[in-house]
Design an enzyme around this catalytic site. Structure first.
Site, PDB file in Angstrom:
ATOM      1  N   TYR A  26       5.545   3.064  -4.718  1.00 56.30           N
ATOM      2  CA  TYR A  26       4.617   2.032  -4.263  1.00 56.30           C
ATOM      3  C   TYR A  26       5.289   0.828  -3.616  1.00 56.30           C
ATOM      4  CZ  TYR A  26       1.597   4.789  -7.273  1.00 56.30           C
ATOM      5  OH  TYR A  26       0.907   5.824  -7.851  1.00 56.30           O
ATOM      6  N   HIS A 103      -4.338   3.605   0.713  1.00 53.06           N
ATOM      7  CA  HIS A 103      -3.401   4.030  -0.335  1.00 53.06           C
ATOM      8  C   HIS A 103      -1.989   3.692   0.115  1.00 53.06           C
ATOM      9  CE1 HIS A 103      -6.492   6.096  -2.558  1.00 53.06           C
ATOM     10  NE2 HIS A 103      -6.912   6.597  -1.411  1.00 53.06           N
TER      11      HIS A 103
END
EC number: 4.2.1.10
Length: 150
Positions: A26, A103
């Site tokens: 991430y 995302h």
């Protein structure tokens, strides 16, 4: 001068841990940094940007419901709710506000259970795998789309 458009940014569960949670997937950018950058970008585009991050599905749904009538577009990173929440889908369908699904990671290159989204087929578009930049691209795309429709 009043803002031309009103955009709601929603972030789902565990995104409050960005920067420290699995940074190899991430990234190291925190959610606060992402939101701050988006606020600067939005201000330059004459856009009012509001934001909510919640680990609670009902809070995201309440925010979607409250957006009806005063929000032009939604940017949403539903996080794990992507793969589980019919309720989020129904809320988005119910308010009929266009939205882009975001995302950070490429969900299609991850575990098979992450490949399905309950939101993608009703979204204007989906941005995935571009890290924090995906939020900037989503905001630009939303404003472009709104500008063309006005």
């Amino acid at each position: 001068m009043s803002d031309k458009f009103h955009i709601l940014l929603l972030n789902g569960p565990n995104l409050n841990l960005l920067g420290t949670r699995e940074p190899e997937k991430y990234g190291y950018t925190t959610l606060a940094e992402i939101v701050s950058q988006l606020e600067i970008q939005a201000q330059g585009m004459d856009v009012a940007l509001s934001h909510l991050q919640s680990n609670a599905e009902h809070a995201l749904i309440d925010s979607i419901h409250q957006a009806r009538g005063n929000t032009d577009f939604i940017l949403i990173n539903p996080a794990a709710f992507t793969h589980t929440s019919v309720a989020l889908r129904d809320a988005l369908l119910g308010v009929q506000i266009p939205f882009i699904e975001i995302h950070l990671s490429n969900v299609h290159a991850r575990e098979p259970f992450r490949h399905h989204s309950y939101l993608s087929d009703i979204a204007v578009g989906v941005i995935c795998g571009l890290g924090a930049d995906g939020y900037n691209f989503a905001l630009q795309a939303a404003v472009n789309r709104l500008s063309k429709s006005n």
